[in-house]
Design a protein around this motif. Structure first.
Motif, PDB file in Angstrom:
ATOM      1  N   THR A 131     -44.984 101.261  51.134  1.00  0.00           N
ATOM      2  CA  THR A 131     -45.731 100.017  50.943  1.00  0.00           C
ATOM      3  C   THR A 131     -44.993  99.088  49.986  1.00  0.00           C
ATOM      4  O   THR A 131     -44.481  99.519  48.954  1.00  0.00           O
ATOM      5  CB  THR A 131     -47.130 100.317  50.362  1.00  0.00           C
ATOM      6  N   LEU A 138     -49.712  94.773  49.672  1.00  0.00           N
ATOM      7  CA  LEU A 138     -50.845  95.697  49.566  1.00  0.00           C
ATOM      8  C   LEU A 138     -52.116  95.149  50.226  1.00  0.00           C
ATOM      9  O   LEU A 138     -53.190  95.732  50.068  1.00  0.00           O
ATOM     10  CB  LEU A 138     -51.130  96.009  48.100  1.00  0.00           C
ATOM     11  N   GLN A 141     -55.258  97.160  51.435  1.00  0.00           N
ATOM     12  CA  GLN A 141     -55.161  98.491  50.856  1.00  0.00           C
ATOM     13  C   GLN A 141     -55.865  98.547  49.492  1.00  0.00           C
ATOM     14  O   GLN A 141     -56.295  97.537  48.953  1.00  0.00           O
ATOM     15  CB  GLN A 141     -53.690  98.895  50.734  1.00  0.00           C
ATOM     16  N   SER A 182     -53.808 103.323  47.229  1.00  0.00           N
ATOM     17  CA  SER A 182     -52.431 103.076  47.658  1.00  0.00           C
ATOM     18  C   SER A 182     -51.507 102.778  46.485  1.00  0.00           C
ATOM     19  O   SER A 182     -50.299 103.025  46.551  1.00  0.00           O
ATOM     20  CB  SER A 182     -52.395 101.894  48.642  1.00  0.00           C
TER      21      SER A 182
END
Length: 254
Positions: A131, A138, A141, A182
């Motif tokens: 990521t 992001l 997420q 994440s």
């Protein structure tokens, strides 16, 4: 006859009592308890403020408060507070001093007595994650952050990520390891001290600077109970800066 005697006794007692009251009040003024000490509120967030294994206050802000009080030689009690309570008490004037990251919400409620520490705010993900570590990368997420902490307007206004407030970076990293978030957003101070405490190698994570130069400031409430301590504490902070002790307190672990 008996009634007259009782009246005379009552009047005499009242006169004696009224004569003693001013003396008693004066004695309390001279020998009574000392005025309440000023309060230095310390947010209970690792590594800034926490309780050690003996239940005693510890952390970098506890060290700072101890040195400021010693140098200024003034009556100040430093006490751990939940982060949100520390902020609320400064706004309400129930605490006199606090160290917080710069925050527009505080500026109108407190006097800025100087910069205490300068940090970088980092976005951290697992090393095996691909990521992109940015608000754009992001999008959609989850990002964990320490509840109540101000990380700048970009993060505050970011509406394409799911923000997950956590108690501290220990909790955030555990969630990251388990894949429940994440990424983690926090200061370099909080991240590096936590990784060292957990004995986790930096190589297990990817990091990217989200915000440079985020400053922690020493604030005094505009409703402080002891405004006369503003100058002594500001002077003590400057002395710590000049001697290099301030930098030593907030030195990042290797």
């Amino acid at each position: 006859m008996r009634l007259n005697i009782l009246k005379s006794l009552f009047v005499a007692s009242a006169l004696i009592l009224s004569a003693l009251l001013p003396l008693s009040t004066a004695a309390e003024t001279e020998t009574g308890a000392t005025p309440q000490s000023a309060i230095f509120a310390i947010p209970a967030v690792w590594p800034w403020g926490y309780r050690d294994r003996h239940g005693e206050p510890a952390g970098s802000l506890v060290q700072l408060a101890h040195r400021l009080v010693a140098i200024a030689d003034v009556p100040i009690d430093y006490e751990l507070r939940p982060h949100r309570r520390a902020v609320a008490e400064i706004v309400q004037g129930r605490s006199d001093f606090v160290v917080l990251f710069e925050n527009p919400a505080i500026d109108s409620a407190a006097f800025d007595l100087g910069v205490v520490v300068q940090t970088e705010v980092l976005l951290t993900a697992r090393a095996d994650s691909e990521t992109e570590l940015s608000m754009e990368g992001l999008a959609g997420q989850t990002v964990a952050f320490v509840s109540g902490t101000y990380y700048g307007e970009v993060f505050r206004q970011a509406d394409k990520i799911e923000k997950v407030p956590v108690r501290d970076v220990f909790q955030a990293l555990e969630m990251l390891k388990r894949g429940r978030v994440s990424a983690v957003l926090c200061s370099d101070q909080a991240l590096y001290h936590t990784l060292k405490s957990l004995d986790l190698p930096y190589q297990n994570f990817r990091m990217n600077v989200f915000r440079k130069g985020q400053e922690g400031h020493l604030y005094m409430s505009r409703k402080a109970m002891h405004p006369e301590l503003r100058e002594p504490l500001a002077d003590a902070l400057e002395q710590l800066r000049q001697t290099g002790e301030l930098e030593s307190i907030f030195h990042l672990p290797e």
